[in-house]
Design an enzyme around this catalytic site. Structure first.
Site, mmCIF file in Angstrom:
data_model
loop_
_atom_site.group_PDB
_atom_site.id
_atom_site.type_symbol
_atom_site.label_atom_id
_atom_site.label_comp_id
_atom_site.label_asym_id
_atom_site.label_seq_id
_atom_site.Cartn_x
_atom_site.Cartn_y
_atom_site.Cartn_z
ATOM 1 N N CYS A 1 34.600 71.805 48.633
ATOM 2 C CA CYS A 1 33.819 72.001 47.410
ATOM 3 C C CYS A 1 34.616 71.661 46.153
ATOM 4 O O CYS A 1 34.057 71.617 45.064
ATOM 5 C CB CYS A 1 33.284 73.427 47.323
ATOM 6 S SG CYS A 1 34.572 74.663 47.277
ATOM 7 N N CYS B 1 34.033 81.501 49.891
ATOM 8 C CA CYS B 1 34.604 81.537 48.538
ATOM 9 C C CYS B 1 35.637 82.661 48.418
ATOM 10 O O CYS B 1 36.583 82.550 47.635
ATOM 11 C CB CYS B 1 33.522 81.738 47.495
ATOM 12 S SG CYS B 1 32.132 80.598 47.657
HETATM 13 FE FE1 FES Z 1 33.667 76.499 46.692
HETATM 14 FE FE2 FES Z 1 32.621 78.875 46.192
HETATM 15 S S1 FES Z 1 31.566 77.026 46.580
HETATM 16 S S2 FES Z 1 34.671 78.354 46.449
#
Ligand code: FES
Length: 124
Positions: free
Chosen positions: A33, A102
């Site tokens: 991400c 996360c």
């Molecule tokens: Fe990457 Fe939350 S979506 S840390």
């Protein structure tokens, strides 16, 4: 759906900043991400006297790291190292399943900072 506590930690993150003379630092990014967390620790005796962080990430990563700093401060290095992702999720009164990863970022960065500190200590 985010809990009220998570929203509070996202809107008012605790212990944000950097320590130029930190005893240890740890940086973890999630390549999937692109978010990253950097943790700085100050150690007094065998305890964390200060834990601060910088983050570039989603609301959940910021809130989980914010609450992590509160959980970790004042703990012994072993206790802080043992803080789990589920401890963090519980401290926020829950986290949606797709966001559980996360909470790994802050916890992993903290463990890295503690390992860094211990390695530096051994080299002295
Ligand atoms: Fe990457 Fe939350 S979506 S840390």
């Amino acid at each position: 759906m985010y809990t009220e506590k998570l929203i509070d930690h996202f809107n008012n993150p605790r212990n944000v900043g950097c320590l130029n003379d930190a005893d240890g630092t740890g940086t973890i990014g999630d390549p999937d991400c692109g978010d990253f967390i950097r943790i700085y620790i100050r150690v007094k005796g065998d305890r964390l006297s200060e834990v601060v962080f910088e983050a570039c990430g989603c609301p959940a990563s910021i809130a989980t790291t914010s609450v992590l700093t509160e959980l970790a401060e004042g703990k012994t290095l072993d206790q802080a190292f043992a803080i789990s992702e589920m401890d963090i999720v519980r401290a926020l009164n829950g986290l949606p399943d797709p966001k559980i990863h996360c909470s790994n970022l802050g916890a992993a960065a903290l463990r890295q900072a503690i390992l860094y500190y211990r390695k530096k200590l051994k080299e002295k």
